[in-house]
Design a protein around this motif. Structure first.
Motif, PDB file in Angstrom:
ATOM      1  N   ILE A  82       0.868  -1.171   0.000  1.00  0.00           N
ATOM      2  CA  ILE A  82       0.000   0.000   0.000  1.00  0.00           C
ATOM      3  C   ILE A  82       0.904   1.220   0.000  1.00  0.00           C
ATOM      4  N   THR A  83       0.727   2.098  -0.974  1.00  0.00           N
ATOM      5  CA  THR A  83       1.626   3.243  -1.111  1.00  0.00           C
ATOM      6  C   THR A  83       1.353   4.314  -0.070  1.00  0.00           C
ATOM      7  N   VAL A  84       0.076   4.613   0.172  1.00  0.00           N
ATOM      8  CA  VAL A  84      -0.309   5.685   1.094  1.00  0.00           C
ATOM      9  C   VAL A  84      -1.175   5.095   2.194  1.00  0.00           C
ATOM     10  N   ALA A  85      -0.820   5.368   3.439  1.00  0.00           N
ATOM     11  CA  ALA A  85      -1.620   4.934   4.593  1.00  0.00           C
ATOM     12  C   ALA A  85      -1.567   6.042   5.635  1.00  0.00           C
ATOM     13  N   ARG A  86      -2.582   6.852   5.674  1.00  0.00           N
ATOM     14  CA  ARG A  86      -2.588   8.010   6.588  1.00  0.00           C
ATOM     15  C   ARG A  86      -3.319   7.646   7.879  1.00  0.00           C
ATOM     16  N   THR A  87      -2.864   6.580   8.522  1.00  0.00           N
ATOM     17  CA  THR A  87      -3.499   6.087   9.730  1.00  0.00           C
ATOM     18  C   THR A  87      -2.653   6.410  10.955  1.00  0.00           C
ATOM     19  N   CYS A  88      -3.274   6.339  12.122  1.00  0.00           N
ATOM     20  CA  CYS A  88      -2.538   6.573  13.361  1.00  0.00           C
ATOM     21  C   CYS A  88      -1.382   5.593  13.520  1.00  0.00           C
ATOM     22  N   LEU A  89      -1.592   4.362  13.092  1.00  0.00           N
ATOM     23  CA  LEU A  89      -0.589   3.321  13.314  1.00  0.00           C
ATOM     24  C   LEU A  89       0.605   3.431  12.378  1.00  0.00           C
ATOM     25  N   THR A  90       0.545   4.316  11.379  1.00  0.00           N
ATOM     26  CA  THR A  90       1.684   4.541  10.492  1.00  0.00           C
ATOM     27  C   THR A  90       2.255   5.948  10.653  1.00  0.00           C
ATOM     28  N   CYS A  91       1.850   6.653  11.702  1.00  0.00           N
ATOM     29  CA  CYS A  91       2.195   8.073  11.864  1.00  0.00           C
ATOM     30  C   CYS A  91       3.330   8.267  12.876  1.00  0.00           C
ATOM     31  N   ARG A  92       4.183   9.225  12.589  1.00  0.00           N
ATOM     32  CA  ARG A  92       5.302   9.492  13.487  1.00  0.00           C
ATOM     33  C   ARG A  92       4.866  10.119  14.806  1.00  0.00           C
ATOM     34  N   PHE A  93       3.632  10.621  14.877  1.00  0.00           N
ATOM     35  CA  PHE A  93       3.150  11.218  16.121  1.00  0.00           C
ATOM     36  C   PHE A  93       2.594  10.186  17.099  1.00  0.00           C
ATOM     37  N   LEU A  94       2.510   8.929  16.688  1.00  0.00           N
ATOM     38  CA  LEU A  94       1.993   7.894  17.585  1.00  0.00           C
ATOM     39  C   LEU A  94       2.972   7.671  18.733  1.00  0.00           C
TER      40      LEU A  94
ATOM     41  N   ASP B 286     -10.683   5.492  18.633  1.00  0.00           N
ATOM     42  CA  ASP B 286     -10.232   6.831  18.237  1.00  0.00           C
ATOM     43  C   ASP B 286      -9.302   6.809  17.032  1.00  0.00           C
ATOM     44  N   LEU B 287      -8.843   5.644  16.630  1.00  0.00           N
ATOM     45  CA  LEU B 287      -7.859   5.542  15.556  1.00  0.00           C
ATOM     46  C   LEU B 287      -8.440   6.060  14.239  1.00  0.00           C
ATOM     47  N   ARG B 288      -7.638   6.843  13.533  1.00  0.00           N
ATOM     48  CA  ARG B 288      -8.066   7.419  12.258  1.00  0.00           C
ATOM     49  C   ARG B 288      -7.574   6.588  11.082  1.00  0.00           C
ATOM     50  N   VAL B 289      -8.389   6.552  10.056  1.00  0.00           N
ATOM     51  CA  VAL B 289      -8.033   5.853   8.823  1.00  0.00           C
ATOM     52  C   VAL B 289      -7.379   6.808   7.830  1.00  0.00           C
ATOM     53  N   ASP B 290      -7.756   8.069   7.864  1.00  0.00           N
ATOM     54  CA  ASP B 290      -7.300   9.053   6.877  1.00  0.00           C
ATOM     55  C   ASP B 290      -7.141  10.387   7.587  1.00  0.00           C
ATOM     56  N   CYS B 291      -6.003  10.571   8.243  1.00  0.00           N
ATOM     57  CA  CYS B 291      -5.793  11.770   9.068  1.00  0.00           C
ATOM     58  C   CYS B 291      -5.125  12.870   8.262  1.00  0.00           C
ATOM     59  N   PRO B 292      -5.694  14.076   8.223  1.00  0.00           N
ATOM     60  CA  PRO B 292      -5.085  15.157   7.441  1.00  0.00           C
ATOM     61  C   PRO B 292      -3.758  15.640   8.023  1.00  0.00           C
ATOM     62  N   GLU B 293      -3.514  15.371   9.333  1.00  0.00           N
ATOM     63  CA  GLU B 293      -2.246  15.785   9.963  1.00  0.00           C
ATOM     64  C   GLU B 293      -1.194  14.690   9.921  1.00  0.00           C
ATOM     65  N   HIS B 294      -1.493  13.589   9.275  1.00  0.00           N
ATOM     66  CA  HIS B 294      -0.593  12.437   9.276  1.00  0.00           C
ATOM     67  C   HIS B 294       0.766  12.771   8.681  1.00  0.00           C
ATOM     68  N   GLU B 295       1.803  12.294   9.356  1.00  0.00           N
ATOM     69  CA  GLU B 295       3.161  12.327   8.827  1.00  0.00           C
ATOM     70  C   GLU B 295       3.736  10.931   8.980  1.00  0.00           C
ATOM     71  N   PRO B 296       4.203  10.318   7.903  1.00  0.00           N
ATOM     72  CA  PRO B 296       4.616   8.913   7.984  1.00  0.00           C
ATOM     73  C   PRO B 296       5.785   8.699   8.936  1.00  0.00           C
ATOM     74  N   ALA B 297       5.688   7.614   9.703  1.00  0.00           N
ATOM     75  CA  ALA B 297       6.770   7.261  10.620  1.00  0.00           C
ATOM     76  C   ALA B 297       7.960   6.709   9.847  1.00  0.00           C
ATOM     77  N   HIS B 298       7.674   5.985   8.768  1.00  0.00           N
ATOM     78  CA  HIS B 298       8.724   5.386   7.946  1.00  0.00           C
ATOM     79  C   HIS B 298       8.274   5.447   6.495  1.00  0.00           C
ATOM     80  N   GLU B 299       9.236   5.533   5.620  1.00  0.00           N
ATOM     81  CA  GLU B 299       8.917   5.420   4.210  1.00  0.00           C
ATOM     82  C   GLU B 299       8.607   3.966   3.890  1.00  0.00           C
ATOM     83  N   PRO B 300       7.542   3.715   3.117  1.00  0.00           N
ATOM     84  CA  PRO B 300       7.222   2.313   2.793  1.00  0.00           C
ATOM     85  C   PRO B 300       8.300   1.694   1.931  1.00  0.00           C
TER      86      PRO B 300
END
Length: 204
Positions: free
Chosen positions: A150-162, A186-200
């Motif tokens: 999956i190229t884009v995943a703007r979820t809480c579990l893939t975000c550097r702010f987790l 509370d977990l988001r599927v498509d967060c506008p503030e998401h910043e990836p924790a790691h590059e896929p």
């Protein structure tokens, strides 16, 4: 009958596949009623998502997991139908972005009705069970993102702010940006503030 963890995993995957098949069929029917292709409907729904904002052809292609020319063709068709328009992009890296027109927003609202039968089915489960299901599915999304499927995943579990615990609060996951606890519901599927924790990883 399959038993044990392996059998359960197979049945979970089968259930997700069945839901995906049903969802695609319902979206296809909704798109047909609007005189749209499935890709055009997906693009219009994405453009009108509150978390999306103006985006370029490339960003939509990555989100929909299709090629940029496919998005360009779908966007051009939506422009001809008066449902989309191109506007100057605010960044220097892209020349234009796609935004919905008034009729485009109305069509997207009708399209979203494809979800109603699925929502009715989910309503039979308890809030706790639905929250657990969300967590399990987002864990799977995060795994697919880490491995490049999956190229884009703007979820809480893939975000550097987790955060897995708050330095001044109780144990449990937190959003470091919002300074708020994150329960499963509370977990988001498509967060506008998401910043990836790691590059896929590169797609295999």
């Amino acid at each position: 009958m399959e038993r044990g963890a392996d059998g359960l995993d197979a049945r979970l995957i089968d259930a997700v596949e069945r839901l995906g098949d049903a969802g695609r069929a319902m979206l296809r029917d909704a798109a047909k009623r609007e005189g749209l292709s499935v890709t055009q409907a997906q693009l219009l729904l994405r453009v009108t998502s509150p978390s999306a904002g103006p985006q370029s052809t490339g960003s939509f292609a990555r989100w929909l997991e299709v090629s940029a020319p496919t998005v360009s063709d779908a966007a051009a068709a939506l422009v001809r139908k008066g449902l989309l328009e191109a506007v100057p992009d605010v960044t220097e890296t892209r020349r234009s972005a796609w935004v919905p027109t008034g009729p485009g927003r109305e069509a997207a609202e009708r399209l979203r009705g494809w979800r109603d039968p699925l929502a009715a089915g989910l309503s039979a489960a308890s809030p706790e069970d639905r929250a657990t299901a969300l967590r399990v599915l987002l864990e799977a999304v995060a795994s697919l993102h880490r491995t490049g499927r999956i190229t884009v995943a703007r979820t809480c579990l893939t975000c550097r702010f987790l955060r897995h615990e708050h330095p001044d609060g109780p144990a449990g996951e937190w959003c470091g940006l919002m300074a708020a606890p994150l329960g499963a519901a509370d977990l988001r599927v498509d967060c506008p503030e998401h910043e990836p924790a790691h590059e896929p990883a590169q797609r295999p």
